[in-house]
Design a protein around this motif. Structure first.
Motif, PDB file in Angstrom:
ATOM      1  N   ILE A 154      73.340 178.457 104.577  1.00  0.00           N
ATOM      2  CA  ILE A 154      74.779 178.084 104.631  1.00  0.00           C
ATOM      3  C   ILE A 154      74.562 176.546 103.997  1.00  0.00           C
ATOM      4  O   ILE A 154      73.708 175.843 104.278  1.00  0.00           O
ATOM      5  N   PRO A 155      75.650 176.323 102.844  1.00  0.00           N
ATOM      6  CA  PRO A 155      75.244 175.014 102.026  1.00  0.00           C
ATOM      7  C   PRO A 155      76.216 174.058 103.155  1.00  0.00           C
ATOM      8  O   PRO A 155      76.906 174.449 103.917  1.00  0.00           O
ATOM      9  N   MET A 156      75.769 172.737 102.898  1.00  0.00           N
ATOM     10  CA  MET A 156      76.571 171.624 103.559  1.00  0.00           C
ATOM     11  C   MET A 156      78.146 171.617 102.984  1.00  0.00           C
ATOM     12  O   MET A 156      78.884 170.766 103.687  1.00  0.00           O
ATOM     13  N   SER A 157      78.318 172.276 101.998  1.00  0.00           N
ATOM     14  CA  SER A 157      79.643 172.345 101.601  1.00  0.00           C
ATOM     15  C   SER A 157      80.777 173.228 102.035  1.00  0.00           C
ATOM     16  O   SER A 157      82.040 173.276 101.996  1.00  0.00           O
ATOM     17  N   TYR A 158      80.252 173.965 103.005  1.00  0.00           N
ATOM     18  CA  TYR A 158      80.817 174.916 103.825  1.00  0.00           C
ATOM     19  C   TYR A 158      82.008 174.311 104.699  1.00  0.00           C
ATOM     20  O   TYR A 158      81.634 173.502 105.537  1.00  0.00           O
ATOM     21  N   LYS A 159      83.291 174.633 104.533  1.00  0.00           N
ATOM     22  CA  LYS A 159      84.528 173.794 104.925  1.00  0.00           C
ATOM     23  C   LYS A 159      85.019 174.452 106.228  1.00  0.00           C
ATOM     24  O   LYS A 159      85.768 174.061 106.679  1.00  0.00           O
ATOM     25  N   GLY A 160      84.220 175.631 106.607  1.00  0.00           N
ATOM     26  CA  GLY A 160      84.802 176.140 107.905  1.00  0.00           C
ATOM     27  C   GLY A 160      84.207 175.133 109.254  1.00  0.00           C
ATOM     28  O   GLY A 160      83.448 174.229 109.052  1.00  0.00           O
ATOM     29  N   LYS A 161      84.779 175.456 110.294  1.00  0.00           N
ATOM     30  CA  LYS A 161      84.221 174.719 111.466  1.00  0.00           C
ATOM     31  C   LYS A 161      83.686 175.810 112.491  1.00  0.00           C
ATOM     32  O   LYS A 161      83.905 176.911 112.722  1.00  0.00           O
TER      33      LYS A 161
END
Length: 562
Positions: A334-341
């Motif tokens: 999972i990249p740090m740019s993943y926008k989910g919570k």
């Protein structure tokens, strides 16, 4: 002088590539059409091809059901993706020089390319003596003061000593025992020396083979692996890569020294591109061989497509696994740019020692016992199923054992009663079972979890990433964030319609390109799309096994006093 293709490949030094070959004779003369892996080509007498690489395509395995000292019997063919993890058995035949080792082993920058040997005699260098039997790690081959040499390391008293050994160094060198475990693909790429076979022992099976297994049922013996190579070549008037098996009955002649090798296209792997300096980016490239896979963007990287490669860099990822008990558990980067919570999920702790590791200053750890424990000491607490505790800190306590006082490590906790709290001590060696009680209802981004909590950490997607067409994480019943890793990536986009860019992993994507002498229309890359990469079970084991080799594992839990 002409030779069979198989003999040529067995005698070839990888460092001598590329080589230009002329087809002399064989079953493919007279311009017959030859098709392999979907690549159709014509190998007529006099045809010229440039060999750019070769790799093991499949393995012929002789089966031994007891150990490597027993007789090998039946032979089976194993594909490189055959499941399982294997231990390499050290070769008992010595090598007579450093040059022989460098010629037969893949020595390179990746973590697999560092073979280890020992000498039967002391080796005296200018300011250092390598003792006989001492493990020597081979890291790289390079020219030192006009002489080809191997950069080596010896570890003594937890200190590394670096030195070089010239290829001309002679002696009696034996392979060291290797306690790591590998997939068949890893062994084929890095652990089978040229012109030698390799004995391996099955360590454990990763998952079931789709069809009937070629190995005996409940097999736990050894295999002697004999490689069949696949030759990668470029033909004069083609822009794709041709694949030829080394055991085909065709004769070839090496004409490299009298041929203009620059007249062929130059295929480059992603590793080759990554080794270029940062100043050489961005570049335009045409894909000669695209990756397999239906995941975006891999399904867009087809042969013949032109791409822009903007830059190379290291990027952080969180390695996560589905929280499932069955064998179909999936693994993700999972990249740090993943926008989910994410919302927190309860963690489980098998021992009191695990509670000590998990506790933090940020919040008090609240757990419920799921397994009873009867303390052998009256000074320590006996746990019943359903008891609730607030974990405080580790300390020592005196207990009476066989009439004598003994100091042991304990975990201080507060037991939660109906209307009060009771201070209790749990022995650190206690094997029980606890599950976390979550009071925190906050939603977190990936970066916040990595910053505020210790991994591993259990979560579930509460708000999916709307920028991703299909968020595979949202469908998971729960995820365990296992560790944060750093990996190598290239940032690319389509050259014809650069509306978005993607990060592609350098070491997990098989892809060949050749560079075009075209100007990049825009140096600034378009917006980067978030990609959650699903990794195979083999890739997952490799990532877990090698990411933190430099870190020491936590100490074992204290043993119960006897």
């Amino acid at each position: 002088m002409a030779s069979t293709l198989e003999k040529f490949i067995h005698s070839l030094d990888l460092r001598a590539l590329p080589r230009v070959l002329q087809i002399q004779s064989g079953i493919y003369c007279q311009g017959s059409v030859y098709e392999m892996f979907g690549n159709e080509c014509c190998l007529s007498t006099g045809e010229v091809i440039k060999v750019i690489g070769f790799k093991i395509n499949k393995l012929i395995a002789s089966i031994c059901e007891n150990n490597e000292g027993s007789q090998f019997s039946a032979k089976v063919e194993l594909p490189l993706n055959f499941p399982g993890l294997y231990k390499v058995v050290a070769d008992k035949t010595p090598y007579v020089s450093i040059e022989e080792i460098a010629r037969k082993f893949s020595i390179g920058p990746t973590r697999f390319g560092h073979p280890c040997f020992y000498s039967t005699q002391d080796i005296k260098l200018a300011n250092f003596t390598i003792k006989h039997g001492e493990q020597i790690t081979f890291n790289s081959v390079e020219e030192v003061n006009g002489t080809m040499a191997v950069n080596c390391v010896v570890v003594r008293n937890h200190k590394s000593h670096s030195f070089t050994l010239p290829l001309s160094q002679e002696g009696e060198f034996y392979e060291c025992e290797d306690d790591q475990i590998y997939t068949l693909k890893e062994i084929a790429e890095w652990k089978i020396p040229k012109c030698r076979n390799r004995i391996v022992k099955l360590s454990n099976t990763l998952h079931m083979w789709n069809s009937s297994s070629p190995l005996p049922e409940n097999f736990d013996g050894c295999l002697i692996l004999m490689p069949v190579y696949e030759v990668q070549a470029v033909m004069k008037f083609r822009k794709d890569i041709v694949h030829i098996l080394s055991d085909l009955d065709v004769e070839v002649k090496d004409i490299t020294d009298c041929y203009d090798i620059g007249s062929f296209l130059q295929p480059l792997s992603l590793e080759d591109i990554f080794e270029r300096t940062s100043k050489e980016f961005p570049v335009v490239a045409e894909i000669m061989e695209g990756p397999s896979g239906s995941q975006k963007p891999y399904n867009l990287l087809s042969t013949g497509k032109e791409i822009v490669i903007y830059k190379k860099y290291q990027a952080a990822r969180v390695l996560a696994s589905e929280m499932r008990s069955d064998s179909s558990k999936r693994h993700f980067l999972i990249p740090m740019s993943y926008k989910g919570k994410f919302k927190r999920r309860p963690r489980e702790f098998p021992t009191a020692y695990d509670l000590e590791i998990a506790r933090s200053e940020k919040e008090q750890l609240h757990v419920v016992a799921t397994k009873a424990f009867v303390s052998p000491h009256k000074e320590l607490f006996s746990v019943s199923v359903g008891d609730q505790f607030l974990v405080q800190q580790r300390q020592t306590s005196e207990v009476l054992y066989e009439g004598r006082k003994k100091v042991i490590d304990v975990l201080a906790c507060e037991q939660i009663l109906s209307d009060s709290y009771k201070k209790v001590f749990l022995p650190m060696y206690m094997e029980g079972g606890f599950v976390e009680v979550i009071h925190d209802k906050k939603q977190y981004h990936v970066s916040e979890i990595c910053k505020e909590f210790h991994l591993p950490f259990n979560v579930k997607v509460s708000v999916r990433d709307l920028s991703i067409e299909e968020d595979v994480l949202a469908a998971a019943p729960g995820l365990q964030f296992e560790e944060e890793i750093t990996d190598s990536y290239l940032l690319i986009s389509s050259a014809s319609s650069p509306v978005e860019s993607w990060e592609i992993p350098v070491y997990r994507l098989n892809m060949l390109v050749h560079l075009l002498s075209k100007d990049v229309q825009t140096v600034v890359p378009p917006v980067t799309s978030t990609t959650v990469e699903e990794v195979s079970k083999e890739e997952y084991y490799m990532l877990r096994r090698y990411e933190n080799l430099t870190l020491h594992p936590p100490p074992r839990p204290p043993k119960k006093p006897t």
